[in-house]
Design a protein around this motif. Structure first.
Motif, PDB file in Angstrom:
ATOM      1  N   GLY A   1      52.644  18.780  39.988  1.00 38.60           N
ATOM      2  CA  GLY A   1      52.364  19.553  38.786  1.00 38.60           C
ATOM      3  C   GLY A   1      52.680  18.778  37.522  1.00 38.60           C
ATOM      4  N   CYS A   2      53.833  18.097  37.514  1.00 42.95           N
ATOM      5  CA  CYS A   2      54.192  17.269  36.360  1.00 42.95           C
ATOM      6  C   CYS A   2      53.173  16.151  36.172  1.00 42.95           C
TER       7      CYS A   2
ATOM      8  N   PHE B   1      51.204  15.874  32.673  1.00 44.04           N
ATOM      9  CA  PHE B   1      51.344  14.668  31.849  1.00 44.04           C
ATOM     10  C   PHE B   1      49.994  13.961  31.728  1.00 44.04           C
ATOM     11  N   GLY B   2      49.288  13.883  32.851  1.00 47.36           N
ATOM     12  CA  GLY B   2      47.987  13.218  32.862  1.00 47.36           C
ATOM     13  C   GLY B   2      46.960  13.942  32.011  1.00 47.36           C
ATOM     14  N   ALA B   3      47.006  15.277  32.011  1.00 44.23           N
ATOM     15  CA  ALA B   3      46.060  16.054  31.218  1.00 44.23           C
ATOM     16  C   ALA B   3      46.238  15.790  29.731  1.00 44.23           C
TER      17      ALA B   3
ATOM     18  N   GLY C   1      63.522  15.976  30.216  1.00 49.63           N
ATOM     19  CA  GLY C   1      62.832  15.706  31.475  1.00 49.63           C
ATOM     20  C   GLY C   1      61.327  15.768  31.333  1.00 49.63           C
ATOM     21  N   GLY C   2      60.740  16.808  31.940  1.00 50.13           N
ATOM     22  CA  GLY C   2      59.291  16.984  31.874  1.00 50.13           C
ATOM     23  C   GLY C   2      58.766  17.108  30.460  1.00 50.13           C
TER      24      GLY C   2
ATOM     25  N   SER D   1      51.662  12.416  24.425  1.00 49.52           N
ATOM     26  CA  SER D   1      50.925  12.980  23.300  1.00 49.52           C
ATOM     27  C   SER D   1      50.522  11.878  22.328  1.00 49.52           C
ATOM     28  N   ASP D   2      49.599  12.207  21.451  1.00 49.87           N
ATOM     29  CA  ASP D   2      49.117  11.227  20.484  1.00 49.87           C
ATOM     30  C   ASP D   2      49.924  11.236  19.191  1.00 49.87           C
ATOM     31  N   VAL D   3      50.369  12.414  18.782  1.00 51.47           N
ATOM     32  CA  VAL D   3      51.167  12.562  17.569  1.00 51.47           C
ATOM     33  C   VAL D   3      52.291  13.544  17.870  1.00 51.47           C
ATOM     34  N   VAL D   4      53.505  13.238  17.401  1.00 52.03           N
ATOM     35  CA  VAL D   4      54.647  14.129  17.623  1.00 52.03           C
ATOM     36  C   VAL D   4      55.205  14.570  16.269  1.00 52.03           C
TER      37      VAL D   4
END
Length: 250
Positions: A82-83, A87-89, A107-108, A116-119
């Motif tokens: 699931g992780c 993460f892949g999505a 963690g996850g 992500s692209d921007v945080v």
């Protein structure tokens, strides 16, 4: 629904995670999150995805209680898969993903944010990978995308957290704002991106992934293999039981 999607103006899809009390996701939650992000990216009308959470913190990783309640390794395998899917999505999403992080990101959560692209983060946000204290390995791949190599190793071995302000100094957090301004700040960045030609932005996302020096899928999968070894050795089960016992005494 623990994973909620909402379309806002300017072609932005907001994906909200809400698993009280601490957003520790069960197996199905990770797959639901993956499906929501993937579906948003596949929609030609969506230009940006904002990933956010309700509650006390952004994400506390996997639901350890679910793993301990199960017999055999089905829940562990499910959590790992699931992780990997979630993460892949985020990483493979056809449009940029803006993560809006508040409170704890553990963690996850690091897996989601690191891909992500921007945080954008609130002033109270803290980030960490406590895996070594849970008898598992993982998300070093994604932590390494947020901090320099030697700091990543120190954070990983000590399981300590780092603040949003510290990450901002490394450039991995784009903006730090007061908690009450977090959603507006994330949407402001998303609107800036969404105003660009979507054909160019989608091509740019694919191109940036294509030149990435870190093979996030392969390296994370490699890390997960050691988690299975630690479970077979009994170290992981001991660590999870100790963690749950400590939480019960809080």
């Amino acid at each position: 629904m623990p994973v909620i999607t909402k379309r806002v103006s300017d072609h932005i899809e907001v994906v909200t995670v809400d698993f009280p009390p601490v957003n520790a996701l069960p197996v199905q939650g990770w797959f639901d999150l993956a499906a929501a992000v993937r579906k948003a990216g596949e929609d030609p009308d969506v230009r940006v995805v904002v990933l956010r959470a309700e509650g006390r913190g952004f994400n506390a990783g996997v639901d350890i209680k679910e793993i301990q309640r199960s017999t055999g390794y089905a829940a562990l395998v499910g959590a790992n898969r699931g992780c990997y899917a979630a993460f892949g999505a985020v990483y493979d999403c056809a449009v940029p993903v803006v993560a809006a992080v508040h409170g704890f990101c553990l963690g996850g959560g690091i897996g989601l944010v690191g891909n992500s692209d921007v945080v954008v983060a609130s002033e109270d946000a803290t980030f960490g990978v406590p895996e070594v204290e849970r008898g598992a390995l993982g998300a070093a791949t994604h932590l390494a995308r947020l901090v320099p190599q030697h700091l990543m190793r120190a954070l990983y071995f000590t399981a300590r957290t780092i603040t949003a302000a510290e990450l901002h100094s490394y450039g991995s957090v784009y903006q730090v704002v007061p908690r009450e301004e977090l959603d507006d700040a994330a949407l402001a960045v998303a609107r800036d991106i969404a105003a660009k030609d979507p054909r160019v932005i989608r091509a740019a996302k694919e191109a940036l992934n294509g030149i990435d020096t870190q093979q996030v899928h392969r390296s994370y999968r490699f890390e997960q293999g050691f988690t299975f070894e630690l479970n077979l050795l009994g170290a992981a089960d001991d660590a999870r039981e100790a963690f749950l016992k400590d939480k019960g005494n809080d």
